[in-house]
Design an enzyme around this catalytic site. Structure first.
Site, PDB file in Angstrom:
ATOM      1  N   HIS A  34     -27.741  -8.488  34.172  1.00 35.22           N
ATOM      2  CA  HIS A  34     -28.287  -8.203  32.848  1.00 35.22           C
ATOM      3  C   HIS A  34     -27.128  -7.760  31.964  1.00 35.22           C
ATOM      4  O   HIS A  34     -25.966  -7.741  32.410  1.00 35.22           O
ATOM      5  CB  HIS A  34     -29.407  -7.152  32.932  1.00 35.22           C
ATOM      6  CG  HIS A  34     -29.020  -5.915  33.693  1.00 35.22           C
ATOM      7  ND1 HIS A  34     -28.033  -5.047  33.268  1.00 35.22           N
ATOM      8  CD2 HIS A  34     -29.462  -5.407  34.874  1.00 35.22           C
ATOM      9  CE1 HIS A  34     -27.909  -4.054  34.114  1.00 35.22           C
ATOM     10  NE2 HIS A  34     -28.751  -4.261  35.125  1.00 35.22           N
ATOM     11  N   HIS A  37     -24.430  -5.372  33.422  1.00 38.59           N
ATOM     12  CA  HIS A  37     -23.395  -6.023  34.232  1.00 38.59           C
ATOM     13  C   HIS A  37     -22.397  -6.757  33.332  1.00 38.59           C
ATOM     14  O   HIS A  37     -21.191  -6.718  33.544  1.00 38.59           O
ATOM     15  CB  HIS A  37     -24.011  -7.053  35.188  1.00 38.59           C
ATOM     16  CG  HIS A  37     -24.950  -6.470  36.203  1.00 38.59           C
ATOM     17  ND1 HIS A  37     -26.303  -6.678  36.156  1.00 38.59           N
ATOM     18  CD2 HIS A  37     -24.721  -5.689  37.285  1.00 38.59           C
ATOM     19  CE1 HIS A  37     -26.879  -6.052  37.182  1.00 38.59           C
ATOM     20  NE2 HIS A  37     -25.946  -5.451  37.879  1.00 38.59           N
ATOM     21  N   GLN A  61     -26.751   0.783  51.745  1.00 40.36           N
ATOM     22  CA  GLN A  61     -27.096   1.817  50.768  1.00 40.36           C
ATOM     23  C   GLN A  61     -28.599   1.958  50.541  1.00 40.36           C
ATOM     24  O   GLN A  61     -29.029   2.703  49.676  1.00 40.36           O
ATOM     25  CB  GLN A  61     -26.346   1.607  49.449  1.00 40.36           C
ATOM     26  CG  GLN A  61     -26.778   0.399  48.653  1.00 40.36           C
ATOM     27  CD  GLN A  61     -25.831   0.158  47.483  1.00 40.36           C
ATOM     28  OE1 GLN A  61     -24.686  -0.203  47.652  1.00 40.36           O
ATOM     29  NE2 GLN A  61     -26.332   0.376  46.265  1.00 40.36           N
ATOM     30  N   GLY A 147     -20.506   1.267  35.949  1.00 46.71           N
ATOM     31  CA  GLY A 147     -21.333   1.728  34.839  1.00 46.71           C
ATOM     32  C   GLY A 147     -21.665   3.209  34.951  1.00 46.71           C
ATOM     33  O   GLY A 147     -21.921   3.721  36.046  1.00 46.71           O
ATOM     34  N   LYS A 149     -24.309   4.314  33.950  1.00 49.83           N
ATOM     35  CA  LYS A 149     -25.744   4.331  34.264  1.00 49.83           C
ATOM     36  C   LYS A 149     -25.963   5.001  35.630  1.00 49.83           C
ATOM     37  O   LYS A 149     -26.890   5.770  35.823  1.00 49.83           O
ATOM     38  CB  LYS A 149     -26.246   2.881  34.273  1.00 49.83           C
ATOM     39  CG  LYS A 149     -27.473   2.590  35.097  1.00 49.83           C
ATOM     40  CD  LYS A 149     -28.701   2.952  34.351  1.00 49.83           C
ATOM     41  CE  LYS A 149     -30.004   2.552  34.996  1.00 49.83           C
ATOM     42  NZ  LYS A 149     -30.004   2.237  36.381  1.00 49.83           N
TER      43      LYS A 149
HETATM   44  P1  AMP Z   1     -25.895  -2.913  40.425  1.00 49.26           P
HETATM   45  O1  AMP Z   1     -25.883  -4.393  40.463  1.00 49.26           O
HETATM   46  O2  AMP Z   1     -27.186  -2.325  39.957  1.00 49.26           O
HETATM   47  O3  AMP Z   1     -25.376  -2.282  41.700  1.00 49.26           O
HETATM   48  O4  AMP Z   1     -24.854  -2.485  39.304  1.00 49.26           O
HETATM   49  C1  AMP Z   1     -23.536  -2.979  39.297  1.00 49.26           C
HETATM   50  C2  AMP Z   1     -22.752  -2.202  38.287  1.00 49.26           C
HETATM   51  O5  AMP Z   1     -23.351  -2.343  37.010  1.00 49.26           O
HETATM   52  C3  AMP Z   1     -22.703  -0.684  38.580  1.00 49.26           C
HETATM   53  O6  AMP Z   1     -21.408  -0.186  38.291  1.00 49.26           O
HETATM   54  C4  AMP Z   1     -23.728  -0.145  37.637  1.00 49.26           C
HETATM   55  O7  AMP Z   1     -23.499   1.197  37.272  1.00 49.26           O
HETATM   56  C5  AMP Z   1     -23.557  -1.064  36.446  1.00 49.26           C
HETATM   57  N1  AMP Z   1     -24.766  -1.045  35.619  1.00 49.26           N
HETATM   58  C6  AMP Z   1     -26.036  -1.278  36.013  1.00 49.26           C
HETATM   59  N2  AMP Z   1     -26.887  -1.112  34.986  1.00 49.26           N
HETATM   60  C7  AMP Z   1     -26.145  -0.743  33.922  1.00 49.26           C
HETATM   61  C8  AMP Z   1     -26.424  -0.429  32.554  1.00 49.26           C
HETATM   62  N3  AMP Z   1     -27.664  -0.432  32.079  1.00 49.26           N
HETATM   63  N4  AMP Z   1     -25.405  -0.092  31.746  1.00 49.26           N
HETATM   64  C9  AMP Z   1     -24.135  -0.069  32.219  1.00 49.26           C
HETATM   65  N5  AMP Z   1     -23.785  -0.373  33.487  1.00 49.26           N
HETATM   66  C10 AMP Z   1     -24.778  -0.706  34.325  1.00 49.26           C
END
Ligand code: AMP
Length: 301
Positions: A34, A37, A61, A147, A149
Site C-alpha cells: 500500500h 510501503h 513473528q 516505517g 507506523k
Molecule cells: P509490513 O509489510 O506490514 O511488515 O511493513 C513493511 C514496512 O512498511 C515496515 O517498515 C512498516 O513499518 C512499514 N509500513 C507499514 N505501514 C505503514 C504506514 N502506514 N506508513 C508508513 N510505513 C508503513
C-alpha cells in the site's frame, strides 16, 4: 525488475552491485503493498543506486493462533506495484529458503520489547529481530527503510543494529494515513465498511490525546482515561492498550515534560490494528495557556 527466490542467486547479483560501488537500499516487507510501503520504496529509490525489496510473510513473528495463514498474500499485484515504483530487485524467498532447519539461534532485544505489542504478542519481536538480522546478513544493505507506523519494531531494529554493529543505516519514515486519518496497514483490507468507520476512532483518539497535551494536560493518567472512555463508547472497538511513552527507550511517562510517543492498539473483531503519534512538548508552559495569555503574565506553569 529482477525477481529472486534463492539466496545464492541473490548474493551473486548483489556482489556485482557492490563491485560497481552501488549504494544498496533494502525495504523489508511482508507484502500486500500500500502507500505506506511505497513511501519507503520511493525514499530508497531517491537515496540509493539499487533498491532491493524483500517480500516474506515471516512465520517467526506470528504466535500460534495469530493471523499467519490469513495474512494477505498478493504476489502478482505486488510485483506490478514494485515494478512501477522502480524497484530493482524483489527478493521473495520461500519459507524453506530462510528457515531450512529448526533454528537454534535467537535474537532478543530486551527491555524495550517487554511493553506495548511485546506484552500482548510474546515472541513477536524476537521473530522480527531474527528475520531482519537474516535479511541484513544476506543482503548487506547500506541503508534499510522502516516505517514509524510500527514504532516499537523500529526501535527494536535500531537497537539490534547498534548493539550488534550491523553496518547499515536505518532510515525511519513517517506514518502514511488515508484521507480520513486511518493508518494504512495490509490488515485494513479485512475491515468491512462499518469497521472502517469504527476504526477511525484510533487516529481520532490519538489526535484528541495530542490536543490535550498541546493545551496543557501533563498527567498521562488523565489522558489515558479520556482515550479509554472514547474507545469504550465506540461499538465494535476494543482497546488493547493506550500508552504514553518516551519515544526512544519506551519507558512509561507519568508526567509529560518532553516529546512523547502516544501508542495504541485495538481490536475490531479478529483484526488487530496499531497506530501511534509523536507529540512535541517544548516547555512546561502549555501552548494553550500561551494562546490565552500571550504576555505570559500571571501564568503559573
Ligand atoms: P509490513 O509489510 O506490514 O511488515 O511493513 C513493511 C514496512 O512498511 C515496515 O517498515 C512498516 O513499518 C512499514 N509500513 C507499514 N505501514 C505503514 C504506514 N502506514 N506508513 C508508513 N510505513 C508503513
Amino acid at each position: 525488475m529482477l525477481k529472486i527466490k534463492k539466496i545464492v542467486e541473490l548474493r551473486k547479483i548483489l556482489e556485482s552491485y557492490r563491485l560497481n560501488k552501488n549504494i544498496i537500499g533494502l525495504v523489508p516487507t511482508m507484502g500486500a503493498f500500500h502507500a505506506g510501503h511505497l513511501s519507503l520504496i520511493n525514499r530508497a529509490r531517491r537515496d540509493c543506486d539499487q533498491v532491493v525489496v524483500s517480500l516474506f510473510v515471516n512465520p517467526a513473528q506470528f504466535s500460534p493462533g495469530e493471523d499467519y495463514n490469513k495474512y494477505p498474500r498478493e504476489f502478482e499485484s505486488d510485483i506490478q506495484k514494485a515494478k512501477a515504483a522502480g524497484v530493482d530487485l524483489l527478493f521473495a524467498p520461500n519459507e524453506d529458503e530462510l528457515y531450512p532447519r529448526k533454528l537454534l539461534t535467537h535474537i532478543e532485544v530486551a527491555d524495550i520489547t517487554d511493553c506495548l505489542c511485546g506484552k500482548t504478542r510474546p515472541g513477536h519481536f524476537q521473530g522480527v529481530a531474527l528475520v531482519v538480522a537474516k535479511l541484513f546478513n544476506i543482503i548487506q544493505p547500506d541503508k534499510a527503510y522502516f516505517g514509524e507506523k510500527d514504532w516499537q519494531q523500529l526501535k527494536v531494529v535500531e537497537r539490534m543494529v547498534y548493539d550488534l554493529n550491523f553496518p547499515v543505516e536505518i532510515v525511519p519514515l513517517p506514518v502514511v494515513r488515508d484521507k480520513d486519518g486511518l493508518a494504512l496497514s495490509s490488515r485494513n483490507q479485512y475491515l468491512n465498511q462499518v469497521e472502517k468507520r469504527q476504526a477511525l476512532v484510533i487516529s481520532e483518539a490519538l489526535k484528541m490525546a495530542a490536543d490535550k497535551i498541546k493545551s496543557g494536560q501533563r498527567y498521562a493518567v488523565k489522558i489515558t482515561g479520556l482515550v479509554e472512555e472514547m474507545i469504550a463508547k465506540t461499538d465494535g472497538v476494543e482497546l488493547e492498550y493506550f500508552s504514553i511513552r518516551q519515544p526512544e527507550n519506551l519507558t512509561e511517562v507519568k508526567v509529560i515534560k518532553r516529546k512523547v510517543l502516544l501508542a495504541i492498539a485495538v481490536r475490531l473483531g479478529k483484526i488487530r490494528l496499531i497506530d501511534n503519534i509523536l507529540v512535541e512538548v517544548s516547555d512546561n508552559v502549555s501552548d494553550y495557556a500561551k494562546e490565552q495569555n500571550p504576555s505570559g503574565n500571571n501564568y503559573r506553569g
